[in-house]
Design a protein around this motif. Structure first.
Motif, short mmCIF file in Angstrom:
data_model
loop_
_atom_site.label_atom_id
_atom_site.label_comp_id
_atom_site.label_asym_id
_atom_site.label_seq_id
_atom_site.Cartn_x
_atom_site.Cartn_y
_atom_site.Cartn_z
N LYS A 1 -9.68 -4.64 15.59
CA LYS A 1 -10.04 -4.92 14.09
C LYS A 1 -9.17 -4.22 13.33
CE LYS A 1 -12.89 -0.77 14.35
NZ LYS A 1 -14.07 -0.08 13.96
N PHE A 2 -9.50 -4.73 11.97
CA PHE A 2 -8.91 -3.93 10.88
C PHE A 2 -9.88 -3.84 9.67
CE2 PHE A 2 -7.15 -8.12 9.98
CZ PHE A 2 -7.37 -8.17 8.61
N THR A 3 -9.41 -2.82 8.78
CA THR A 3 -10.50 -2.72 7.62
C THR A 3 -9.84 -2.55 6.39
OG1 THR A 3 -11.48 -1.17 9.25
CG2 THR A 3 -12.22 -1.10 6.99
N CYS A 4 -10.47 -3.23 5.54
CA CYS A 4 -10.01 -3.14 3.84
C CYS A 4 -10.93 -2.44 3.22
CB CYS A 4 -9.78 -4.50 3.57
SG CYS A 4 -8.33 -5.26 4.14
N THR B 1 -14.52 4.77 12.25
CA THR B 1 -13.54 4.84 12.93
C THR B 1 -12.98 6.49 12.85
OG1 THR B 1 -12.61 2.76 11.98
CG2 THR B 1 -10.84 4.41 12.85
N ALA C 1 -0.06 3.34 13.32
CA ALA C 1 -1.17 2.72 12.35
C ALA C 1 -0.33 1.92 11.54
CB ALA C 1 -1.64 4.17 11.60
N THR D 1 -0.61 0.46 7.13
CA THR D 1 -1.48 0.49 6.03
C THR D 1 -1.01 -0.28 5.27
OG1 THR D 1 -0.33 2.38 5.02
CG2 THR D 1 -2.26 2.97 6.58
N CYS E 1 -5.85 -1.19 3.17
CA CYS E 1 -6.20 -2.02 4.30
C CYS E 1 -5.69 -0.98 5.55
CB CYS E 1 -5.81 -3.54 4.65
SG CYS E 1 -6.66 -4.26 3.27
N PHE E 2 -6.28 -1.14 6.63
CA PHE E 2 -5.22 -0.36 7.71
C PHE E 2 -5.94 -0.74 9.17
CE2 PHE E 2 -9.42 1.90 7.24
CZ PHE E 2 -9.77 2.18 8.36
N VAL E 3 -4.90 -0.44 10.01
CA VAL E 3 -5.19 -0.94 11.37
C VAL E 3 -4.60 0.10 12.25
CG1 VAL E 3 -3.17 -1.96 11.86
CG2 VAL E 3 -5.18 -2.73 13.18
N LEU F 1 -2.16 -6.19 17.87
CA LEU F 1 -3.00 -5.69 16.18
C LEU F 1 -2.28 -5.55 15.32
CD1 LEU F 1 -5.74 -3.27 18.04
CD2 LEU F 1 -5.90 -5.90 17.34
N PHE G 1 -2.64 -7.54 11.86
CA PHE G 1 -2.67 -7.13 10.62
C PHE G 1 -1.65 -7.49 9.69
CE2 PHE G 1 -1.95 -3.38 7.88
CZ PHE G 1 -3.15 -3.40 7.04
#
Length: 462
Positions: free
Chosen positions: A273-276, A332, A371, A373, A385-387, A396, A400
């Motif tokens: 996954k990744f998140t924003c 996370t 990481a 970003t 956003c980051f993974v 990943l 991303f």
């Protein structure tokens, strides 16, 4: 009027040929059939333990014990789930089995089938042996009990449910004649018990279709679009409410959800996954400028990203005033980044604004991770956003980067990146060297303007 209506309702309830068993928390109900005398062949109980909501048991014709429950998380893609990952460690978590003393598990098999009314179902089967202690000290303990076990996993909205069942292993009949070639074997007692239970299952909140799940070209409610990798999707509003309920506090997207998670639903652990996330400020968010034109802006962003990955807060100063911002990263584990590490910082040209893309190494839960970003801004909003990729998860980082490089701000003319006067100048002026700045033109222009004044002064002197 009330009494006849009440009698009518009671008559309807008495006339029902089933008993509905339900728990408001679980998206499944059971309609247990009644016999001619109104009796129920199954005993049932609503269980308070985590992740087990309904228990079914019976004594005849073959003793059977069933458990029904669900994991409230995200709707997985069992069609693409890799059966090869079913290691014993993963299996023990997947089947909700505790480490009960005296239980020995046999060989595990897994397959995928279409099962009515569950849909695509992951079926796990194994034998187990339950050992018992002696009831009275000094006596022989009861003989171990051999069991046949099956667990069925299936998709529901915002999670995945399971039906697990076990019965005593039948004794082997050495005189039993095997079926002829091409002939279906007779159903086992476990097959018959599962068929009976499945006939009572009613799924209240079935799995959403692909058309109802946000994938492909994703449009956020808070002002941006991006293209997701194949098979990836964003979590639905209901799924996100399990992770975060935070909202944007002010600005053009006030009240909208601040966080969004994107993932590959074939991974039941939810780690692909990744998140924003969006944060709002009362003034300008952190500005984005090419590091070649302003190393200070680049370091400002690195500081923000380090704090964000760690799960802390940072302070934005502008015009002599400061504002503390807490940016959420969701469920996370924090990532520690060396304060002196600079990593690789790229600038992405979005046309009317720039964005930062930062690759850096760090530590998460004692493990080395990579990481990546991403950051840009619009109005009074900062978009981060980051993974996080562990060993062997470099794919990943690629997923991303491909996604965030496609990111666009919706209606960019209406939602500009707000820069200070000097930042706007630096972004516009093509030269970074101090000797090549535009303001050096002011000095010769000033001298040219002084020539007539000096000439008049000289002529009128004396």
């Amino acid at each position: 009027m009330t009494l006849p209506a009440l009698i009518s309702v009671l008559n309807i309830a008495a006339a029902q040929d089933f008993l509905e068993v339900k728990n408001d928390e679980i998206p499944i109900t059971l309609k247990l059939p009644r016999d001619e005398q109104g009796g129920i062949g199954w005993q049932w109980a609503l269980m308070p333990e985590p992740e087990v909501d309904i228990s079914l048991s019976r004594y005849e014709p073959v003793p059977a014990l069933f458990a029904l429950g669900w994991t409230e998380d995200f709707q997985p893609d069992l069609e693409r789930f890799d059966l090869e990952v079913l290691s014993p460690e993963f299996f023990s978590e997947l089947t909700h089995l505790d480490d009960s003393e005296g239980v020995t598990l046999g060989e595990i098999t897994a397959r995928r089938e279409e099962v009515a009314p569950l849909g695509t179902t992951l079926i796990i089967e194994f034998d187990s042996t339950q050992a018992f202690e002696a009831q009275v000290e000094g006596e022989e303990p009861p003989p171990p009990l051999a069991l046949k076990n099956r667990v069925m996993y299936f998709e529901v909205e915002a999670g995945f449910a399971f039906i697990s069942g076990l019965i005593p292993a039948p004794e082997v009949d050495e005189d039993e004649v095997p079926p002829d070639a091409g002939e279906e074997p007779a159903p086992s007692p476990l097959d018959e018990a599962f068929a009976e239970v499945l006939s009572t299952v009613n799924i209240v909140k079935p799995a959403l279709t692909d058309d109802d799940l946000p994938g492909g070209d994703y449009t956020s409610d808070n002002g941006y679009t991006l293209t997701l990798p194949e098979h990836w999707r964003g979590l639905t509003a209901r799924e996100m409410s399990i992770i975060s309920t935070s909202r944007i506090s002010e600005g053009p997207y006030e009240g909208y959800r601040a966080l969004q998670v994107f993932l590959d639903p074939a991974d039941l652990d939810g780690q692909q996954k990744f998140t924003c996330g969006v944060y709002s400020t009362e003034s300008r968010p952190v500005e984005v400028l090419d590091p070649a034109k302003s190393s200070q802006h680049a370091e400002n962003y690195r500081t923000q990203a380090r704090v964000l990955l760690k799960g802390g807060s940072f302070k934005i100063s502008s015009g002599g005033t400061g504002e503390t911002v807490k940016a959420e990263i969701g469920a996370t584990a924090p990532v520690e980044i060396d304060p002196d590490a600079t990593g690789r910082l790229d600038v992405i040209d979005l046309g009317d604004r720039d964005a930062y893309l930062w690759h850096i190494n760090g530590m998460q839960s004692g493990e080395q991770v990579q990481a990546a970003t991403y950051y840009t801004a619009y109005d009074n909003l900062g978009l981060n956003c980051f993974v996080i990729a562990g060993e062997g998860e470099e794919h990943l980082l690629t997923a991303f980067e491909d996604s965030v490089r496609s990111l666009k701000v919706i209606d960019p003319e209406v939602h500009p990146m707000v820069l200070s006067f000097m930042s706007s100048y630096r972004r516009w002026w093509p030269y970074a060297h101090p000797a090549l700045q535009l303001y050096w033109l002011i000095f010769p222009l000033f001298l040219l303007a002084m020539v007539p004044m000096l000439r008049d002064w000289w002529e009128t002197r004396g």
